[in-house]
Write an enzyme that holds these catalytic residues in place. Structure first.
Site, PDB file in Angstrom:
ATOM      1  N   LYS A 140      42.751  32.249  42.330  1.00  0.00           N
ATOM      2  CA  LYS A 140      41.624  32.616  41.543  1.00  0.00           C
ATOM      3  C   LYS A 140      40.903  31.639  40.384  1.00  0.00           C
ATOM      4  O   LYS A 140      39.486  31.405  41.053  1.00  0.00           O
ATOM      5  CB  LYS A 140      41.849  34.065  40.109  1.00  0.00           C
ATOM      6  N   GLU A 147      35.182  41.021  36.158  1.00  0.00           N
ATOM      7  CA  GLU A 147      35.036  42.317  36.301  1.00  0.00           C
ATOM      8  C   GLU A 147      36.757  41.544  36.638  1.00  0.00           C
ATOM      9  O   GLU A 147      36.893  40.776  37.082  1.00  0.00           O
ATOM     10  CB  GLU A 147      34.853  42.646  37.466  1.00  0.00           C
ATOM     11  N   SER A 187      49.972  33.988  46.979  1.00  0.00           N
ATOM     12  CA  SER A 187      48.441  34.015  46.207  1.00  0.00           C
ATOM     13  C   SER A 187      48.554  34.253  44.927  1.00  0.00           C
ATOM     14  O   SER A 187      47.849  33.563  43.961  1.00  0.00           O
ATOM     15  CB  SER A 187      47.370  35.664  46.435  1.00  0.00           C
TER      16      SER A 187
END
Ligand SMILES: Cc1ncc(COP(=O)(O)O)c(C=O)c1O
Length: 389
Positions: free
Chosen positions: A96, A118, A375
């Site tokens: 991210k 969010e 990830s």
């Protein structure tokens, strides 16, 4: 292999169209804001100074390039060569941060003083809080109450980093509701605030912009594949940002691209075309178009939609989408930990679970080389796993 790539996969046409998917379905008040983001990103992405600053931060702050780690023992057990793209080793512990740093630099360039975000698993919220602290921007994060309960550690991290965390009690109290609330809030503060979206979804230009900011994963992995193009490239799919970034590096190769959705949040495998959060894609909905609730053990895949590029890649057959259920995901998390000494996020474990199954049943033939994007790291999920054991 150029016939495998449509020009509009690389760069969406018109208002962010990937075939019939994508677009910009927002209230009138947000149209100028989306246009401003599109203009600013297009300029920034063509500006060598912006690219150089982002590249520098990715190197000295995030820790890029992340390694491509051979999973030696698991490979031997499965009869394949499994290479793990280690986004779990980035600063803050997931992919991210790649997207967020790009968007935070963009927000600063646009003269905004606050980031809105969010979050589901909390990783995007933590990354946004981190970038806000780094660049001196205020941060407000919307998070469903259910996710606040299951991702307590990340809520505390966000607060430590100076972010305001706003609990969302509507609907299923998860990512879908947090995203709706963040959009609603953006309308009211649009002049001085930038909406830092966490996945390759939302109204144009977000799916394209987030894919571009995450393509560093795929571009690096491709360069790191010393033995040439792998046979399979696999990534988990929530909204689809780590998969979109990974796939971007391999679209023009013969590699088979496989996205793994949560069985209870499988918008591509079980959804139908519809509009959600400002874009058209595959969504889980009932016969009346009411959005259904997704269910997954991993908060980051608990979303009833998927980024429009994935709906398009599925439809054109360039990528395949499969599912993994909670039970096999937990088993895969344990197996990877024992075999390789890596505790991955439950989201990433979906990709691991599919590779374990596909290598066992011959879908991945023996001798194949598989690149799998890990990830994120699993610290945030330890409480969930402790409860289960
Ligand atoms: C570690 C991790 N992987 C994957 C995801 C899913 O997001 P995306 O599909 O956008 O990569 C999340 C979302 O929170 C996450 O935290």
């Amino acid at each position: 292999m150029d016939q495998l790539v449509r020009a509009d996969v690389r760069r969406p046409a018109g208002l962010g169209r990937f075939g019939e998917y994508g677009g910009r379905f927002v209230p009138e008040a947000l149209v100028p804001a989306c246009e401003e983001v599109e203009r600013a990103f297009t300029e920034a992405w063509h500006d060598p100074e912006f690219r150089a600053e982002l590249r520098h931060l990715l190197a000295v702050y995030v820790g890029r390039p992340t390694p491509l780690t051979p999973a030696v023992r698991l490979s031997a057990e499965l009869g394949i060569t499994l290479l793990l793209k280690r986004e779990d080793l980035t600063h803050t512990g997931s992919h991210k941060i790649n997207n967020v740093l790009g968007q935070a630099l963009l927000a600063r360039r646009m003269g905004k003083r606050r980031l809105i975000a969010e979050t589901g698993a909390g990783q995007h919220g933590v990354a946004t809080a981190t970038a806000g602290a780094l660049l001196g921007l205020d941060v407000t994060v919307f998070m469903g109450e259910r996710d606040i309960e299951r991702q307590e550690l990340n809520v505390f991290r966000m607060k430590m980093l100076g972010a305001e965390v706003v609990p969302v009690s509507a609907g299923s109290r998860t990512l879908k509701d947090a995203t709706s609330e963040a959009f609603r809030y953006w309308v009211t503060v649009v002049d001085d605030s930038y909406y830092c979206l966490g996945s390759a979804l939302g109204p144009h230009p977000y799916p394209w912009m987030v894919r571009e900011l995450q393509r560093v994963i795929g571009d690096e992995a491709r360069a790191q594949c010393e033995a040439g193009v792998p046979d399979f490239v696999v990534a988990c799919v929530g909204g689809g940002s780590n998969a979109a970034g990974t796939f971007a590096g391999f679209l023009d190769t013969p590699a088979r691209l496989v996205g793994v959705e949560a069985a209870g949040g499988a918008a591509i495998s079980a959804g139908s075309p519809g509009v959600l959060h400002g874009f058209r894609s595959k969504v889980l909905q009932d016969a009346h178009g009411q959005i259904l609730e997704a269910h997954s053990i991993s908060a980051g895949l608990d979303y009833p939609g998927v980024g429009p590029e994935h709906a398009y890649l599925a439809e054109t057959g360039r990528a395949t989408y499969v599912t993994a259920d909670d039970t096999e995901v937990v088993a895969a998390t344990h197996r990877l930990a024992r075999a390789e000494g890596i505790l991955c996020a439950l989201e990433s474990a979906h990709a691991v679970a599919w590779v374990l199954r596909a290598a066992a049943d011959g879908t991945i033939p023996a001798g194949s080389t598989v690149v799998l994007t890990l990830s994120g790291r699993g610290d945030k999920d330890m409480a969930t796993l402790m409860e289960l054991s």
